[in-house]
Design a protein around this motif. Structure first.
Motif, mmCIF file in Angstrom:
data_model
loop_
_atom_site.group_PDB
_atom_site.id
_atom_site.type_symbol
_atom_site.label_atom_id
_atom_site.label_comp_id
_atom_site.label_asym_id
_atom_site.label_seq_id
_atom_site.Cartn_x
_atom_site.Cartn_y
_atom_site.Cartn_z
ATOM 1 N N ILE A 1 0.815 -1.113 -0.153
ATOM 2 C CA ILE A 1 -0.056 -0.114 0.075
ATOM 3 C C ILE A 1 1.026 1.195 0.020
ATOM 4 O O ILE A 1 1.871 1.215 0.738
ATOM 5 C CB ILE A 1 -0.852 -0.065 1.228
ATOM 6 N N THR A 2 0.585 2.137 -0.972
ATOM 7 C CA THR A 2 1.120 3.543 -0.879
ATOM 8 C C THR A 2 0.339 4.485 -0.738
ATOM 9 O O THR A 2 -0.559 4.705 -1.027
ATOM 10 C CB THR A 2 1.800 3.467 -2.325
ATOM 11 N N VAL A 3 0.893 5.405 0.454
ATOM 12 C CA VAL A 3 0.128 6.354 0.875
ATOM 13 C C VAL A 3 0.702 7.834 0.327
ATOM 14 O O VAL A 3 2.134 7.902 0.873
ATOM 15 C CB VAL A 3 -0.114 6.545 2.354
ATOM 16 N N THR A 4 0.101 8.732 -0.291
ATOM 17 C CA THR A 4 0.661 10.189 -0.652
ATOM 18 C C THR A 4 0.043 11.207 -0.145
ATOM 19 O O THR A 4 -1.415 11.050 -0.174
ATOM 20 C CB THR A 4 0.850 10.245 -2.309
ATOM 21 N N LEU A 5 0.449 12.383 0.501
ATOM 22 C CA LEU A 5 -0.150 13.433 0.876
ATOM 23 C C LEU A 5 0.406 14.632 0.227
ATOM 24 O O LEU A 5 1.404 14.886 0.127
ATOM 25 C CB LEU A 5 -0.007 13.503 2.283
ATOM 26 N N LEU A 6 -0.499 15.412 -0.571
ATOM 27 C CA LEU A 6 -0.077 16.380 -1.260
ATOM 28 C C LEU A 6 -1.016 17.801 -0.856
ATOM 29 O O LEU A 6 -2.026 17.502 -0.099
ATOM 30 C CB LEU A 6 -0.303 16.254 -2.758
ATOM 31 N N ILE A 7 -0.409 18.775 -0.840
ATOM 32 C CA ILE A 7 -1.077 20.145 -0.634
ATOM 33 C C ILE A 7 -1.210 20.765 -2.215
ATOM 34 O O ILE A 7 -0.249 21.018 -2.808
ATOM 35 C CB ILE A 7 -0.337 21.283 0.107
ATOM 36 N N GLU A 8 -2.612 21.039 -2.469
ATOM 37 C CA GLU A 8 -3.009 21.644 -3.765
ATOM 38 C C GLU A 8 -3.897 22.847 -3.475
ATOM 39 O O GLU A 8 -5.014 22.653 -3.406
ATOM 40 C CB GLU A 8 -3.895 20.408 -4.745
ATOM 41 N N GLY A 9 -3.406 23.864 -3.662
ATOM 42 C CA GLY A 9 -4.061 24.978 -3.158
ATOM 43 C C GLY A 9 -4.401 25.057 -1.745
ATOM 44 O O GLY A 9 -3.765 24.843 -0.923
ATOM 45 N N PRO A 10 -5.793 25.257 -1.543
ATOM 46 C CA PRO A 10 -6.425 25.279 -0.342
ATOM 47 C C PRO A 10 -6.603 23.914 0.398
ATOM 48 O O PRO A 10 -7.185 23.591 1.472
ATOM 49 C CB PRO A 10 -7.610 26.100 -0.203
ATOM 50 N N GLU A 11 -6.453 22.895 -0.410
ATOM 51 C CA GLU A 11 -6.951 21.497 -0.151
ATOM 52 C C GLU A 11 -5.769 20.563 0.102
ATOM 53 O O GLU A 11 -4.800 20.720 -0.571
ATOM 54 C CB GLU A 11 -7.774 20.962 -1.147
ATOM 55 N N LEU A 12 -5.697 19.545 0.813
ATOM 56 C CA LEU A 12 -5.042 18.456 1.136
ATOM 57 C C LEU A 12 -5.661 17.444 0.321
ATOM 58 O O LEU A 12 -6.694 17.125 0.287
ATOM 59 C CB LEU A 12 -5.152 18.071 2.633
ATOM 60 N N VAL A 13 -4.691 16.687 -0.382
ATOM 61 C CA VAL A 13 -5.058 15.286 -1.264
ATOM 62 C C VAL A 13 -4.249 14.120 -0.540
ATOM 63 O O VAL A 13 -3.063 14.307 -0.493
ATOM 64 C CB VAL A 13 -4.598 15.822 -2.737
ATOM 65 N N LEU A 14 -5.296 13.464 -0.338
ATOM 66 C CA LEU A 14 -4.571 12.096 0.399
ATOM 67 C C LEU A 14 -4.930 10.923 -0.854
ATOM 68 O O LEU A 14 -6.043 10.951 -1.328
ATOM 69 C CB LEU A 14 -5.309 11.733 1.575
ATOM 70 N N GLU A 15 -3.929 10.218 -1.107
ATOM 71 C CA GLU A 15 -3.992 9.169 -2.133
ATOM 72 C C GLU A 15 -3.465 7.761 -1.421
ATOM 73 O O GLU A 15 -2.476 8.027 -1.032
ATOM 74 C CB GLU A 15 -3.312 9.401 -3.450
ATOM 75 N N VAL A 16 -4.439 6.588 -1.517
ATOM 76 C CA VAL A 16 -4.050 5.367 -1.213
ATOM 77 C C VAL A 16 -4.155 4.504 -2.300
ATOM 78 O O VAL A 16 -4.899 4.325 -2.876
ATOM 79 C CB VAL A 16 -4.943 4.931 -0.022
ATOM 80 N N THR A 17 -3.063 3.807 -2.643
ATOM 81 C CA THR A 17 -2.890 2.970 -3.713
ATOM 82 C C THR A 17 -2.679 1.587 -3.000
ATOM 83 O O THR A 17 -1.801 1.371 -2.398
ATOM 84 C CB THR A 17 -1.835 3.213 -4.707
ATOM 85 N N ASP A 18 -3.468 0.546 -3.498
ATOM 86 C CA ASP A 18 -3.273 -1.022 -3.164
ATOM 87 C C ASP A 18 -2.996 -1.574 -4.192
ATOM 88 O O ASP A 18 -3.574 -1.786 -5.251
ATOM 89 C CB ASP A 18 -4.859 -1.388 -2.552
ATOM 90 N N ASP A 19 -1.668 -1.951 -4.181
ATOM 91 C CA ASP A 19 -1.111 -2.881 -5.457
ATOM 92 C C ASP A 19 -1.827 -4.379 -5.129
ATOM 93 O O ASP A 19 -1.453 -5.012 -6.141
ATOM 94 C CB ASP A 19 0.277 -3.029 -5.118
ATOM 95 N N GLY A 20 -2.102 -4.707 -4.201
ATOM 96 C CA GLY A 20 -2.888 -6.032 -4.103
ATOM 97 C C GLY A 20 -4.121 -6.484 -3.908
ATOM 98 O O GLY A 20 -4.808 -6.925 -3.412
ATOM 99 N N ALA A 21 -5.076 -5.380 -4.648
ATOM 100 C CA ALA A 21 -6.349 -5.407 -4.893
ATOM 101 C C ALA A 21 -6.947 -6.411 -5.468
ATOM 102 O O ALA A 21 -8.068 -6.660 -5.427
ATOM 103 C CB ALA A 21 -6.863 -4.050 -5.161
ATOM 104 N N GLU A 22 -6.190 -6.952 -6.590
ATOM 105 C CA GLU A 22 -6.727 -7.923 -7.300
ATOM 106 C C GLU A 22 -7.764 -7.608 -8.265
ATOM 107 O O GLU A 22 -8.737 -8.461 -8.613
ATOM 108 C CB GLU A 22 -6.538 -9.264 -6.621
ATOM 109 N N GLY A 23 -7.812 -6.226 -8.447
ATOM 110 C CA GLY A 23 -9.013 -5.820 -9.348
ATOM 111 C C GLY A 23 -10.388 -5.224 -8.471
ATOM 112 O O GLY A 23 -11.131 -4.731 -9.027
#
Length: 70
Positions: free
Chosen positions: A2-24
């Protein structure tokens, strides 16, 4: 993995979670409020301004936008 990414885009926080083992499998809501699975998406819906799902083969990324603290 699982990869977690946290970004600041303007006035918002963007959290992305990627699951490499979701098997679709894609995230979703469960009908049973007493169940042990599916509550995470209910929490995200209650807290996030917006959320999206990006499928990529067996991988799945959930992107969530939250109001920033600035």
């Amino acid at each position: 993995m699982i990869t977690v990414t946290l970004l600041i885009e303007g006035p918002e926080l963007v959290l992305e979670v990627t699951d490499d083992g979701a098997e679709g499998a894609r995230p979703g809501f469960r009908e049973d409020p007493e169940g042990i699975h599916g509550r995470g998406m209910l929490i995200i819906t209650a807290l996030a301004l917006k959320w999206t799902v990006r499928p990529d083969g067996d991988r799945t990324t959930v992107s969530m936008r939250f109001p920033g603290c600035l």
